[in-house]
Design an enzyme around this catalytic site. Structure first.
Site, PDB file in Angstrom:
ATOM      1  N   GLY A 171       0.832  -1.207   0.000  1.00 56.38           N
ATOM      2  CA  GLY A 171       0.000   0.000   0.000  1.00 56.38           C
ATOM      3  C   GLY A 171       0.857   1.243   0.000  1.00 56.38           C
ATOM      4  O   GLY A 171       1.792   1.387  -0.783  1.00 56.38           O
ATOM      5  N   GLY A 172       0.547   2.145   0.931  1.00 55.30           N
ATOM      6  CA  GLY A 172       1.249   3.426   1.005  1.00 55.30           C
ATOM      7  C   GLY A 172       2.748   3.290   1.181  1.00 55.30           C
ATOM      8  O   GLY A 172       3.517   4.172   0.802  1.00 55.30           O
ATOM      9  N   GLY A 406      18.579   7.602 -35.415  1.00 49.94           N
ATOM     10  CA  GLY A 406      18.093   8.370 -34.268  1.00 49.94           C
ATOM     11  C   GLY A 406      18.826   7.981 -32.996  1.00 49.94           C
ATOM     12  O   GLY A 406      19.078   8.805 -32.117  1.00 49.94           O
ATOM     13  N   ALA A 407      19.193   6.684 -32.921  1.00 53.93           N
ATOM     14  CA  ALA A 407      19.874   6.215 -31.714  1.00 53.93           C
ATOM     15  C   ALA A 407      21.228   6.901 -31.577  1.00 53.93           C
ATOM     16  O   ALA A 407      21.690   7.178 -30.467  1.00 53.93           O
ATOM     17  CB  ALA A 407      20.029   4.702 -31.752  1.00 53.93           C
TER      18      ALA A 407
HETATM   19  C1  HXC Z   1      -1.616  -2.140  12.293  1.00 52.68           C
HETATM   20  C2  HXC Z   1      -0.519  -4.066  11.689  1.00 52.68           C
HETATM   21  C3  HXC Z   1      -0.550  -3.679  10.336  1.00 52.68           C
HETATM   22  C4  HXC Z   1      -1.170  -2.452  10.005  1.00 52.68           C
HETATM   23  C5  HXC Z   1       0.438  -5.560  10.489  1.00 52.68           C
HETATM   24  N1  HXC Z   1       0.101  -5.240  11.737  1.00 52.68           N
HETATM   25  N2  HXC Z   1       0.058  -4.637   9.611  1.00 52.68           N
HETATM   26  N3  HXC Z   1      -1.052  -3.299  12.657  1.00 52.68           N
HETATM   27  N4  HXC Z   1      -1.690  -1.707  11.006  1.00 52.68           N
HETATM   28  N5  HXC Z   1      -1.221  -2.003   8.754  1.00 52.68           N
HETATM   29  C6  HXC Z   1       0.362  -5.990  12.957  1.00 52.68           C
HETATM   30  C7  HXC Z   1      -0.400  -7.309  13.002  1.00 52.68           C
HETATM   31  O1  HXC Z   1      -1.680  -7.093  13.509  1.00 52.68           O
HETATM   32  C8  HXC Z   1       0.454  -8.120  13.945  1.00 52.68           C
HETATM   33  O2  HXC Z   1       0.201  -7.702  15.254  1.00 52.68           O
HETATM   34  C9  HXC Z   1       1.864  -7.660  13.609  1.00 52.68           C
HETATM   35  O3  HXC Z   1       1.712  -6.403  12.971  1.00 52.68           O
HETATM   36  C10 HXC Z   1       2.599  -8.584  12.667  1.00 52.68           C
HETATM   37  O4  HXC Z   1       1.767  -8.872  11.555  1.00 52.68           O
HETATM   38  P1  HXC Z   1       1.556 -10.355  11.003  1.00 52.68           P
HETATM   39  O5  HXC Z   1       0.378 -10.315  10.102  1.00 52.68           O
HETATM   40  O6  HXC Z   1       1.532 -11.303  12.134  1.00 52.68           O
HETATM   41  O7  HXC Z   1       2.906 -10.568  10.192  1.00 52.68           O
HETATM   42  P2  HXC Z   1       3.152 -11.311   8.803  1.00 52.68           P
HETATM   43  O8  HXC Z   1       2.456 -12.636   8.799  1.00 52.68           O
HETATM   44  O9  HXC Z   1       4.616 -11.296   8.582  1.00 52.68           O
HETATM   45  O10 HXC Z   1       2.427 -10.410   7.701  1.00 52.68           O
HETATM   46  C11 HXC Z   1       2.847  -9.085   7.517  1.00 52.68           C
HETATM   47  C12 HXC Z   1       1.875  -8.344   6.566  1.00 52.68           C
HETATM   48  C13 HXC Z   1       0.439  -8.447   7.103  1.00 52.68           C
HETATM   49  C14 HXC Z   1       1.997  -8.951   5.157  1.00 52.68           C
HETATM   50  C15 HXC Z   1       2.350  -6.898   6.477  1.00 52.68           C
HETATM   51  O11 HXC Z   1       0.430  -8.104   8.469  1.00 52.68           O
HETATM   52  C16 HXC Z   1      -0.510  -7.570   6.375  1.00 52.68           C
HETATM   53  O12 HXC Z   1      -0.985  -7.935   5.280  1.00 52.68           O
HETATM   54  N6  HXC Z   1      -0.817  -6.413   6.954  1.00 52.68           N
HETATM   55  C17 HXC Z   1      -1.739  -5.468   6.398  1.00 52.68           C
HETATM   56  C18 HXC Z   1      -1.195  -4.815   5.174  1.00 52.68           C
HETATM   57  C19 HXC Z   1      -2.105  -3.735   4.689  1.00 52.68           C
HETATM   58  O13 HXC Z   1      -3.098  -4.032   4.048  1.00 52.68           O
HETATM   59  N7  HXC Z   1      -1.790  -2.487   5.104  1.00 52.68           N
HETATM   60  C20 HXC Z   1      -2.621  -1.345   4.891  1.00 52.68           C
HETATM   61  C21 HXC Z   1      -2.347  -0.877   3.537  1.00 52.68           C
HETATM   62  S1  HXC Z   1      -3.316   0.500   3.150  1.00 52.68           S
HETATM   63  P3  HXC Z   1       0.280  -8.679  16.522  1.00 52.68           P
HETATM   64  O14 HXC Z   1      -0.173  -7.837  17.658  1.00 52.68           O
HETATM   65  O15 HXC Z   1      -0.628  -9.828  16.204  1.00 52.68           O
HETATM   66  O16 HXC Z   1       1.717  -9.087  16.603  1.00 52.68           O
HETATM   67  C22 HXC Z   1      -2.235   1.714   3.077  1.00 52.68           C
HETATM   68  C23 HXC Z   1      -2.807   2.971   2.562  1.00 52.68           C
HETATM   69  C24 HXC Z   1      -1.832   4.077   2.633  1.00 52.68           C
HETATM   70  O17 HXC Z   1      -1.101   1.592   3.384  1.00 52.68           O
HETATM   71  C25 HXC Z   1      -1.938   4.906   1.418  1.00 52.68           C
HETATM   72  C26 HXC Z   1      -1.088   6.134   1.538  1.00 52.68           C
HETATM   73  C27 HXC Z   1      -1.080   6.865   0.221  1.00 52.68           C
END
Ligand code: HXC
Length: 516
Positions: A171-172, A406-407
């Site tokens: 994402g971001g 051209g290149a």
């Molecule tokens: C809060 C988060 C988080 C998030 C992970 N965690 N992503 N907490 N916000 N975005 C937390 C989990 O809850 C977990 O907490 C710990 O981090 C580790 O994550 P796991 O899932 O256990 O790890 P892993 O299996 O290695 O997977 C990592 C991951 C997955 C692939 C990043 O966590 C995931 O898909 N996260 C969400 C990604 C996402 O969709 N992000 C938002 C994108 S939107 P605990 O307490 O259980 O340890 C965005 C918009 C911005 O970014 C745009 C700006 C222009």
């Protein structure tokens, strides 16, 4: 509280901060095959040089949800230190705290070091391992991201900005690295994508793994998003340290001059025999580059993407240069959309940071066909032309063989303000290659001949002798000198010395409008 107790309290708090999300989370990080944020900073920087800022920043949220889940540092480590004794700023996402996700505090910490790096003029390196926007913080997180993006843009071309992606960047989290100058990725554990496999499945019904979607190899070979790829994190951080050696601290400085034992007048007799006598036979341009640079050391950038063009850094008599070279070994060194875009961005980077550009040219032309035309080769080729034309750093070309059409114009020709253009005796500089040209301009003669194929071969030979050599261009000053290949290193070093104080300008304007 006594003075001793206060010191003790500080030490306890520091220890707590250093543990990030806690021992269990650190163990899980290691189990995932990843290093912690602090281990990474220590590998990147000179020993004991890290000075941490904002160690005790903590989320100001008071809701019950975070009551016992507020951590010193709040998911990122920021500060400054040195690489080879020179100042750099650094931020390193801590995956052990909310998956390194970006909160308001995290964003403010990044913004602080970004602003400092620009104020004092030193490179900034971001180490990314993050789940993206911290979901619990909603729009504050989005605003935080955007502040970081803004600084990435404002300081682009002011200080070198480097990104290591050593975990997820979803994402971001992808856009800040994408706005920086160089991205480093590690195989198996780093991923970059806008939307993850689950969303891809839901929207496009594609079944794809995270690695297939945005792993290091995908971005090294297919998308060209990443510039350097490594098998493990320690080699990745060593890679950043190597790159930094070639860069100045900021746009107002020149790269460091390093001492070298390699004689500037070193002669390379093999170069006289490297280009095959048959002009359609390939050879390896990388060999040319390696024989000419100091100590044969070349740091290739985007090695696996569009390999028909080679880009990278090296030194000539201790001074950093950016190399752009056609690679006759791949697609005969033709320019296509990907190669043009790859070279254009690199040329602009060198120009931002006062790094002279040395171009090695052996290019049969632009790639013809519907695939390239539909893909917009006109626009992509124009990027490279634009980048060379606007660059004001010293620009030297060595034409080793083909410089057609051209290149030829695009590859740093004299008319794009190329400073010095050398040609080897094997150079062929003309509007098009002898085969195509003969078929067009002698078509009637060939058609009417008793043996058209024999006539064609005769005409090709005649054309090659008359036009496909360096002397027509040298006779017009389009080539400055025809040189023996073996002395190319010396010639380049002399020309770079002569150009050391070069000053050139572009017209005053807000900014140009490069065809993107
Ligand atoms: C809060 C988060 C988080 C998030 C992970 N965690 N992503 N907490 N916000 N975005 C937390 C989990 O809850 C977990 O907490 C710990 O981090 C580790 O994550 P796991 O899932 O256990 O790890 P892993 O299996 O290695 O997977 C990592 C991951 C997955 C692939 C990043 O966590 C995931 O898909 N996260 C969400 C990604 C996402 O969709 N992000 C938002 C994108 S939107 P605990 O307490 O259980 O340890 C965005 C918009 C911005 O970014 C745009 C700006 C222009």
């Amino acid at each position: 509280m006594s003075r001793e107790r206060k010191i003790l309290e500080l030490k306890e708090k520091q220890e707590l901060a250093r543990m990030g999300g806690g021992k269990k989370s650190i163990d899980r990080q290691h189990e995932r095959g990843k290093l912690t944020a602090r281990e990474r900073v220590n590998l990147l920087l000179d020993e004991n040089s890290f000075e941490e800022l904002d160690m005790f920043r903590i989320s100001e949220r008071t809701d019950r949800e975070v009551e016992d889940k507020r951590y010193y540092g709040d998911g990122i480590i920021t500060g400054y230190g040195s690489i080879h004794g020179r100042l750099v700023f650094v931020y390193s996402f801590d995956f052990t705290v909310y998956g390194g996700s970006l909160s308001q505090v995290v964003a403010e910490k990044v913004v602080k070091v970004q602003q400092m790096s620009a104020k004092v003029g030193a490179p900034i390196i971001g180490i990314n391992d993050s789940g993206g926007a911290r979901i619990q913080e909603g729009v504050d997180s989005l605003a935080g991201y955007t502040n970081i993006f803004l600084n990435n843009v404002l300081y682009s071309g002011v200080v070198p900005q480097i990104s290591a992606v050593v975990g997820p960047a979803a994402g971001g989290a992808v856009y800040s690295p994408a706005l920086t100058d160089f991205i480093f990725m590690v195989r198996k554990t780093s991923f970059m994508f806008l939307t993850g496999p689950k969303i891809v499945k839901a929207v496009t019904h594609e079944d794809v793994t995270a690695d297939e979607l945005g792993g290091a190899d995908v971005h090294a070979v297919k998308s060209g998003i990443t510039h350097f790829t490594f098998d493990d994190e320690p080699s990745l951080f060593e890679g950043i340290r190597k790159l930094i050696k070639y860069l100045p601290q900021n746009n107002m400085e020149e790269p460091l001059v390093v001492s070298t034992e390699d004689p500037p007048d070193r002669v390379e007799p093999d170069l006289n025999y490297l280009v095959p006598e048959n002009p359609n036979k390939p050879y390896d341009m990388r060999e040319v580059v390696l024989k000419i640079l100091d100590d044969g050391e070349f740091l290739e950038v985007q090695e696996l993407y569009a390999p028909n063009i080679i880009i990278g850094f090296g030194d000539l008599n201790g001074r950093a240069v950016g190399i752009v070279a056609n690679q006759p070994k791949v697609l005969a060194g033709v320019l296509d959309s990907n190669a043009s875009g790859k070279a254009a961005r690199f040329i602009r980077f060198c120009d931002c940071f006062n790094i002279p550009i040395v171009t090695f040219e052996d290019v049969p032309g632009f790639m013809p066909g519907t695939v390239q035309e539909y893909n917009g080769i006109i626009k992509h080729g124009a990027k490279m032309l634009y980048a060379y034309a606007e660059a004001t750093v010293p620009k030297i070309t060595v034409i080793t063989r083909k410089g057609y059409g051209g290149a030829f114009c695009v590859m740093n020709s004299k008319h794009l303000r190329g400073d010095i253009s050398y040609a080897w005796p094997s150079a062929e500089i003309a509007v098009m290659g002898p085969e195509g040209a003969s078929e067009i301009i002698f078509s009637k003669e060939i058609r009417d001949a008793a043996d058209p194929e024999k006539k064609l071969q005769e005409k090709i030979q005649e054309y090659r002798e008359r036009f496909a050599n360096p002397y027509v261009a040298a006779g017009k000053g389009i080539v400055d000198e025809v040189i023996e290949p073996k002395v190319t290193r010396y010639k380049l070093i002399k020309a770079l010395e002569m150009l050391k104080n070069k000053r050139d300008e572009n017209p005053v304007r807000k900014h140009g409008n490069i065809p993107l």
